[in-house]
Design an enzyme around this catalytic site. Sequence first.
Site, short mmCIF file in Angstrom:
data_model
loop_
_atom_site.label_atom_id
_atom_site.label_comp_id
_atom_site.label_asym_id
_atom_site.label_seq_id
_atom_site.Cartn_x
_atom_site.Cartn_y
_atom_site.Cartn_z
N SER A 251 30.58 23.47 -42.65
CA SER A 251 29.61 22.83 -43.54
C SER A 251 28.54 22.15 -42.71
O SER A 251 28.61 22.11 -41.49
CB SER A 251 30.32 21.81 -44.43
OG SER A 251 30.75 20.74 -43.61
N LYS A 252 27.56 21.62 -43.43
CA LYS A 252 26.39 20.99 -42.79
C LYS A 252 26.76 20.01 -41.68
O LYS A 252 26.04 19.87 -40.70
CB LYS A 252 25.57 20.24 -43.85
CG LYS A 252 24.59 21.14 -44.56
CD LYS A 252 23.27 21.24 -43.79
CE LYS A 252 22.36 22.33 -44.32
NZ LYS A 252 21.98 23.35 -43.35
N ARG A 253 27.90 19.32 -41.87
CA ARG A 253 28.21 18.31 -40.86
C ARG A 253 28.56 18.94 -39.51
O ARG A 253 28.64 18.27 -38.48
CB ARG A 253 29.29 17.35 -41.34
CG ARG A 253 30.67 17.85 -41.27
CD ARG A 253 31.64 16.97 -42.00
NE ARG A 253 32.81 17.75 -42.30
CZ ARG A 253 33.81 17.96 -41.45
NH1 ARG A 253 33.78 17.39 -40.26
NH2 ARG A 253 34.82 18.71 -41.77
N HIS A 254 28.80 20.27 -39.50
CA HIS A 254 29.04 20.95 -38.23
C HIS A 254 27.73 21.40 -37.58
O HIS A 254 27.74 22.05 -36.54
CB HIS A 254 29.95 22.17 -38.44
CG HIS A 254 31.32 21.80 -38.93
ND1 HIS A 254 31.73 22.02 -40.21
CD2 HIS A 254 32.35 21.20 -38.29
CE1 HIS A 254 32.97 21.60 -40.36
NE2 HIS A 254 33.37 21.09 -39.21
N GLY A 255 26.61 21.08 -38.22
CA GLY A 255 25.32 21.47 -37.64
C GLY A 255 24.76 22.64 -38.42
O GLY A 255 24.84 22.67 -39.65
#
Length: 482
Positions: A251-255
């Site tokens: 998800s977004k938090r992984h970049g």
Amino acid sequence: MIRVRYAPSPTGEIHVGNARTALFNYLFARHNKGTFILRLDDTDKKRSTDQAIRSMVEDITWFGIDWDEGYLKGGDYGPYSQSERMDLYNHYTDILLKEGSAYELHYTDEEIKNIKEQYEKSMKTFSYRKVKELEGEARVREFKEKGLTPAVVFKVLEDKEIVVDDIVRGDVHFNSNEFKDFVIRRSNGIPVYNYATVIDDALMNITHVIRAEEHLSNTPKQILIFDALKFPHPYFAHISLIFAPDRTKLSKRHGATSIGDFRRMGFLPEAMFNFLALLGWSPKDGREFFTKEELIELFTLESVNKAPAIFDISKLKWMNHKYIVELGKEILCTLAMPYLKEAYPDIKCDEKTLLLVDTLRGNMNVLPDIVKLSEPFLTGLGFPEGEEEKNILFDKDSIKVFKYILENIENIEFKEQKINEFLDGLKEKLGLSGKKIYHPLRVALFGSKSGPELWKIFILLGKEEVVQRIKFVLEQIKKTSN
Ligand code: GLU
């Protein structure tokens, strides 16, 4: 004839998971000489903007996928945007209503939401069927008088065994008692995904539905609708989720997570294509590099893995690096140009830049890497600031190397073989290891002990600049030592 579809909800940039779904559908269609269809699940009119649709098309085209039928291409089964298929959905909703497989519910979305909340508060289980039982004729009349449209709810048969015969996962068993009746058309007239998708898959003669595992739980509901309308089922293949290396859903938090993100970061479409093909699919021989044609030839749904795939960006970078190394230098230069131009507006793909790009590609993972790497050649070089680099330069053997070069450089012809012969000869002449010669020279000329081969650095800088840089380093050392 095999017919598969990719049916994105065009509400933002394409997530790599969706791109992988598109890719597997594409490979499967091409492998089987079937038809690949692009359909838009655009019933969410607020979020399915023209801009989102354009960027979706642009991204999958960049990625290297083309389709035979559907959005922008047309075909015999159109329209291909759900927002234009409302009459078809209504037609089949009427059939379901007439046959008693669905019922109308005379409540607005807002009212249903309130009723659900009341049920929750009093710890009772909500079901549309219960609400229907309490509806009463007066409400129906009043609803009609107000000109409101009822929601339509699908009636789930009791205690029915539903088997999803999944090509990737094998038989997956469900019982209809696990589900309650569900809305198929909201009171605003818009059909829900589970319903619209069945009508589309059936009417478009889709033979194989290949999609993400997160839809597996929707499939039994869809099968109930297929059955109620006496449509044959397509085959299903649910492909595994994509995890980040920490084993949580990517998800977004992984970049970066969208195709657009990776495109802007300077990844090549061919590398992305190859990399995503290996997320959840692997050939028997464990090979890793494939052209598109090879992937088409080898791809089968039977060799798609059940286990979640891991998205490892360092592997993608490594793969991208390998693709960069193999590109023709003119193509690489053209691809790198937008990044170079940001730093050097007047730069062109002339002979010098071609040599520069060709020299530096071995150290590039993504296209913008060229900017930092070319700095020592295009903007000059100061005295290094790092401790390690300084120590290398100040070593007395390094000074010997610099002096020897200055004394002899006049006689070296600036050609690959001649430079290499000269540098090799130095080892014997000065009694030094290769490292003791190459490291200080790279630091003095390029700013770092690792980087392109020395002969390339020599040629790129030219004799005069090599002399200047070595003299500069010697002067600095002298100044500091005094
Ligand atoms: N619009 C749905 C999605 O993007 C399609 C799912 C399907 O392939 O049925 O997830």
